[in-house]
Design a protein around this motif. Structure first.
Motif, mmCIF file in Angstrom:
data_model
loop_
_atom_site.group_PDB
_atom_site.id
_atom_site.type_symbol
_atom_site.label_atom_id
_atom_site.label_comp_id
_atom_site.label_asym_id
_atom_site.label_seq_id
_atom_site.Cartn_x
_atom_site.Cartn_y
_atom_site.Cartn_z
ATOM 1 N N TRP A 191 0.764 -1.092 -0.116
ATOM 2 C CA TRP A 191 -0.300 -0.007 0.050
ATOM 3 C C TRP A 191 0.925 1.158 -0.243
ATOM 4 O O TRP A 191 1.208 2.111 0.510
ATOM 5 C CB TRP A 191 -1.329 0.017 1.343
ATOM 6 C CG TRP A 191 -1.835 -1.205 0.916
ATOM 7 C CD1 TRP A 191 -2.990 -1.326 0.469
ATOM 8 C CD2 TRP A 191 -1.685 -2.541 2.161
ATOM 9 N NE1 TRP A 191 -3.835 -2.106 0.791
ATOM 10 C CE2 TRP A 191 -3.239 -3.271 1.608
ATOM 11 C CE3 TRP A 191 -0.486 -3.262 2.662
ATOM 12 C CZ2 TRP A 191 -3.370 -4.560 1.731
ATOM 13 C CZ3 TRP A 191 -1.439 -4.373 3.670
ATOM 14 C CH2 TRP A 191 -2.479 -4.468 3.094
ATOM 15 N N THR A 192 1.787 1.528 -1.300
ATOM 16 C CA THR A 192 2.252 2.238 -1.377
ATOM 17 C C THR A 192 2.123 3.475 -2.702
ATOM 18 O O THR A 192 3.217 3.792 -2.686
ATOM 19 C CB THR A 192 4.044 2.095 -1.107
ATOM 20 O OG1 THR A 192 4.283 1.635 -2.599
ATOM 21 C CG2 THR A 192 4.635 1.316 0.083
ATOM 22 N N ALA A 193 1.358 2.821 -3.345
ATOM 23 C CA ALA A 193 0.787 3.676 -4.522
ATOM 24 C C ALA A 193 0.361 5.006 -4.161
ATOM 25 O O ALA A 193 -0.075 5.616 -3.172
ATOM 26 C CB ALA A 193 -0.041 2.787 -5.124
ATOM 27 N N PRO A 194 1.389 6.624 -4.872
ATOM 28 C CA PRO A 194 0.973 8.029 -4.165
ATOM 29 C C PRO A 194 -0.264 8.243 -4.306
ATOM 30 O O PRO A 194 -0.623 8.471 -3.572
ATOM 31 C CB PRO A 194 1.884 8.578 -5.196
ATOM 32 C CG PRO A 194 2.529 7.388 -5.933
ATOM 33 C CD PRO A 194 2.523 5.678 -5.779
ATOM 34 N N THR A 195 -0.783 7.139 -5.175
ATOM 35 C CA THR A 195 -1.923 8.300 -6.003
ATOM 36 C C THR A 195 -2.861 8.216 -5.339
ATOM 37 O O THR A 195 -4.149 8.284 -4.531
ATOM 38 C CB THR A 195 -2.709 8.603 -7.632
ATOM 39 O OG1 THR A 195 -1.631 9.282 -8.334
ATOM 40 C CG2 THR A 195 -3.431 9.360 -7.777
ATOM 41 N N SER A 196 -3.300 6.817 -5.091
ATOM 42 C CA SER A 196 -4.224 5.545 -5.354
ATOM 43 C C SER A 196 -4.220 5.206 -3.159
ATOM 44 O O SER A 196 -5.461 4.792 -3.090
ATOM 45 C CB SER A 196 -4.165 3.737 -5.476
ATOM 46 O OG SER A 196 -4.087 4.387 -7.429
ATOM 47 N N HIS A 197 -3.181 5.272 -2.664
ATOM 48 C CA HIS A 197 -3.318 4.736 -1.231
ATOM 49 C C HIS A 197 -2.708 5.972 -0.583
ATOM 50 O O HIS A 197 -3.413 6.129 0.375
ATOM 51 C CB HIS A 197 -2.242 3.190 -1.168
ATOM 52 C CG HIS A 197 -2.461 2.563 -1.647
ATOM 53 N ND1 HIS A 197 -1.427 1.590 -2.341
ATOM 54 C CD2 HIS A 197 -4.021 1.881 -1.933
ATOM 55 C CE1 HIS A 197 -2.205 0.210 -3.189
ATOM 56 N NE2 HIS A 197 -3.066 1.254 -2.919
ATOM 57 N N LEU A 198 -1.281 6.890 -1.100
ATOM 58 C CA LEU A 198 -1.189 7.550 0.378
ATOM 59 C C LEU A 198 -1.932 8.977 -0.095
ATOM 60 O O LEU A 198 -2.653 9.620 1.128
ATOM 61 C CB LEU A 198 0.552 7.403 -0.484
ATOM 62 C CG LEU A 198 1.272 6.881 -0.362
ATOM 63 C CD1 LEU A 198 2.652 7.147 -0.681
ATOM 64 C CD2 LEU A 198 1.323 5.699 1.241
ATOM 65 N N LEU A 199 -1.921 8.944 -0.687
ATOM 66 C CA LEU A 199 -3.329 10.508 -0.634
ATOM 67 C C LEU A 199 -4.045 10.685 -1.055
ATOM 68 O O LEU A 199 -4.636 11.199 0.297
ATOM 69 C CB LEU A 199 -3.321 10.979 -2.490
ATOM 70 C CG LEU A 199 -3.834 12.493 -2.919
ATOM 71 C CD1 LEU A 199 -3.075 13.541 -1.545
ATOM 72 C CD2 LEU A 199 -4.449 12.950 -4.583
#
Length: 678
Positions: A633-641
């Motif tokens: 769970w480290t995807a910048p747009t799908s997870h972090l934002l």
């Protein structure tokens, strides 16, 4: 007891006394010749859970002892599984170097800082042999120097007065006086329900492992779990056919996500059943059948005809088609019926051998049916129409019982008996802190504590209960020694990083999903936050009194499956099983992080009134992080934002990181410096 024997026993016990023990006079004698050993903690059992608790107690410097009735640790695995292959995976390669991440996929190792005690060093098999587990547990105890008294068979646990020490009686002259008792005996007692014709059943604990015994035979297996399918796989190459009967339909682990359900390594019988190779599965309540030997084979008959109290039709749980065929076959050789439509008067050759002897003896004594009994037999209702296609009409040469294990309650007397939960009577009753609901100071670890998360998580298996054992130890450390739950302090600027790191590497919440959670604690007057790992979510309303940490606002990080992740009518492999749109993350089906924000810890009443099937009550805010095929769970747009925006909404703070020029521009424009500008 001779004086010389008592003196020798006292000397031996003093030699075995662990170094650093708190008590200086912990071995005493009585006029009756009994020898009493005093310890603060007594752990009953030296299997995986007992050894794990022993290591925690040793590392904390506590006064403890493990009591094991056999002469080595892990004796359960010397006998079980009967066909020697474990169903716990031994994944030695993940492509990662993070130790805790690799723990997520190591289902056999106990928790230790010693790299030599990783199970992968003892076996290279993906599904290892039980002998490797025996070797591992013995080396774990030896290398960790855990104090175990072997050959001590605890026969009774009593407490003569409330809040007084426990007295553990053994099969010898030894007694143990313990302030706290942790029962880690596992579940080793073979379940043998009252089925008519019990003498015709070979149970799992003594079924022959030599497959030649079953060559060219028809075999009936009672049960529907891994033990039943393991046995079927072992003998299927030698039998004519195998039929398997149980109350419930087969539960497949890849569908239910419960590791105790049927695993792929054992499910060969499903192939041979569905691919038309003579084997098959049937459903019925085993308490409604009996077994009789008839014309050289073992046949299935209704239980009501075998002397069991008949039950009205509406209370029976037998599959309707099965019971109709079963009843008709029972009546086929005719001439009898019963109140509920079952055959109650059997032909002589169908009577069990033990009952035939009783009838013959009665006839020799001149005992015969009364005229009223004879008239009752002649006036019995006519049998139902015979169904000559009954699935089990040919009978069987062997019947094997594989009906699981249950907890041994015999070690408790009336003063310590924890009772059994109504829903799961094979387990002892356990509170959310793994303690007995009736006896303060009595706790359970390992498989015995699985009633708390049965069929919901992995607490009945090594890769699950190693973490619940650690949680129990941390509870006891604060409760008994005022040693606070381990926690780390962080500045608020690291909140997102800390959460993402834990969600992607923490092993305890990953394996004990919905049971153990990481807690982020915000305290008034402090700018940063505390990370409290692996806290039992069912005790959230008692957070401060359990951990020793004050809490104002809380973030609870949990890993959960979606509501439609499994079920008897769910297609686990349907084409739309995964969600890929972050805007619909709450519909994620596979294991994914869920973050709950509470303005203050929930009350006990809120915990009791939480929605059915939920581990937590309603929160101020809830955020689902989109499921990920790689569990990364480290995807910048799908997870972090989305996560950052959720946190900012909860805390009313800007959590973005700025460059120096951006910091200056923001400060001049808004007349205040952003949070992360130094």
């Amino acid at each position: 007891m001779p004086q010389w024997y008592r003196a020798a026993l006292l000397l031996l016990l003093l030699i075995l006394r662990p170094a650093g023990a708190e008590h200086t006079h912990d071995v005493t004698g009585s006029p009756a010749g009994d020898v009493t050993i005093s310890r603060q903690y007594c752990v009953v059992g030296a299997g995986p859970a007992g050894l794990q608790m022993g290591l925690f107690l040793k590392e904390a410097g506590r006064d403890y002892v493990l009591l094991e009735r056999n002469d080595a640790p892990g004796s359960f695995f010397e006998r079980y599984p009967r066909h020697r292959t474990l169903i716990s995976i031994n994944k030695r390669h993940t492509g990662k170097v993070n130790r805790e991440f690799n723990e997520r996929h190591d289902w056999n190792s106990l928790l230790t800082d010693d790299p030599a005690l990783q199970f992968g060093r003892f076996s290279a098999d993906f599904f290892p042999q039980a002998d490797a587990m025996v070797q591992y547990l013995r080396e774990f105890q030896r290398r960790s120097n855990i104090t175990v008294h072997f050959g001590v068979n605890v026969t009774r646990i009593e407490r003569r007065q409330r809040l007084r020490p426990f007295i553990l009686h053994t099969s010898s002259a030894l007694q143990y006086r313990c302030s706290y008792v942790i029962v880690a005996t596992g579940m080793w007692q073979v379940n043998k329900p009252p089925i008519g014709g019990q003498e015709l059943i070979q149970h799992y604990d003594d079924v022959p492992v030599n497959t030649e015994r079953f060559r060219g035979k028809n075999v009936l297996i009672l049960g529907r779990g891994n033990a039943a399918f393991e046995t079927a796989s072992n003998i299927s190459g030698h039998t004519n056919l195998i039929h398997m009967v149980a109350r419930n339909r087969a539960r497949l682990a890849w569908s239910t996500h419960y590791v105790g359900d049927l695993r792929a390594i054992n499910n060969n019988l499903l192939d041979t059943y569905q691919l038309k190779s003579l084997d098959g599965l049937l459903e019925t309540d085993l308490q409604e059948i009996r077994l009789v030997r008839h014309k050289g084979r073992i046949h299935v008959r209704p239980a009501d005809g075998g002397g069991a109290a008949p039950r009205p039709p509406q209370t029976r749980t037998v599959h309707r088609t099965f019971v109709t065929s079963l009843n008709a076959t029972a009546n086929e050789e005719g001439s009898c019926g019963s109140r509920w439509g079952f055959c109650s008067l059997r032909p002589e050759e169908e009577v069990p051998e033990s009952e035939q002897g009783e009838r013959a003896a009665a006839e020799e004594r001149g005992e015969r049916d009364t005229p009223e009994e004879e008239q009752q037999g002649r006036s019995a209702p006519e049998p139902q129409e015979v169904q000559d296609n009954f699935s089990m009409r040919d009978g069987y040469d062997e019947v094997i019982g594989c009906l699981g294990f249950k907890f041994d309650f015999s070690i408790f007397d009336s003063s310590t008996d924890p009772g059994a939960p109504g829903a799961y009577p094979k387990f002892p009753s356990v509170k959310s802190d793994w303690g007995s609901p009736t006896t303060p100071g009595l706790y359970f670890a390992g498989v015995a504590s699985h009633a708390l998360d049965f069929r919901r998580s992995a607490g009945g298996f090594v890769h699950g209960f190693r973490y619940t054992a650690r949680a129990l130890h941390r509870i006891l450390e604060w409760r008994n020694h005022r040693s606070a739950w381990p926690a780390t302090s962080w500045p608020l600027s690291e909140l997102l990083n800390v959460m993402v790191r834990r969600l992607n590497t923490a092993a305890g919440p990953y394996q004990m999903f919905s049971v153990l959670c990481d807690i982020i604690v915000f305290q008034s007057g402090r700018e940063g936050f505390l990370l409290v790992p692996e806290f039992p979510v069912a005790m959230l309303h008692r957070f401060t009194e359990t951990t020793g940490h004050r809490a104002d606002q809380l973030l609870v990080m949990s890993l959960e499956y979606g509501e439609e992740f499994s079920g008897p009518d769910q297609d686990t492999f349907r084409w739309d099983r995964a969600i890929s749109d972050p805007l619909h993350a709450e519909k994620s089906n596979f294991l994914h992080p869920v973050v709950y924000f509470y303005q203050h810890p929930p009350s006990e009443s809120a915990m009791l009134l939480r929605p059915s099937g939920r581990s937590l009550p309603a929160a101020s805010r809830v955020h689902h992080i989109l499921e990920d095929f790689l569990t990364d769970w480290t995807a910048p747009t799908s997870h972090l934002l989305p996560l950052r925006r959720f946190l900012e909404a909860c805390l009313h703070r800007d959590l973005r990181h700025y460059s120096r020029s951006s910091c200056l521009r923001h400060a001049l424009t808004n007349r205040q410096r952003p949070l992360f500008c130094s």
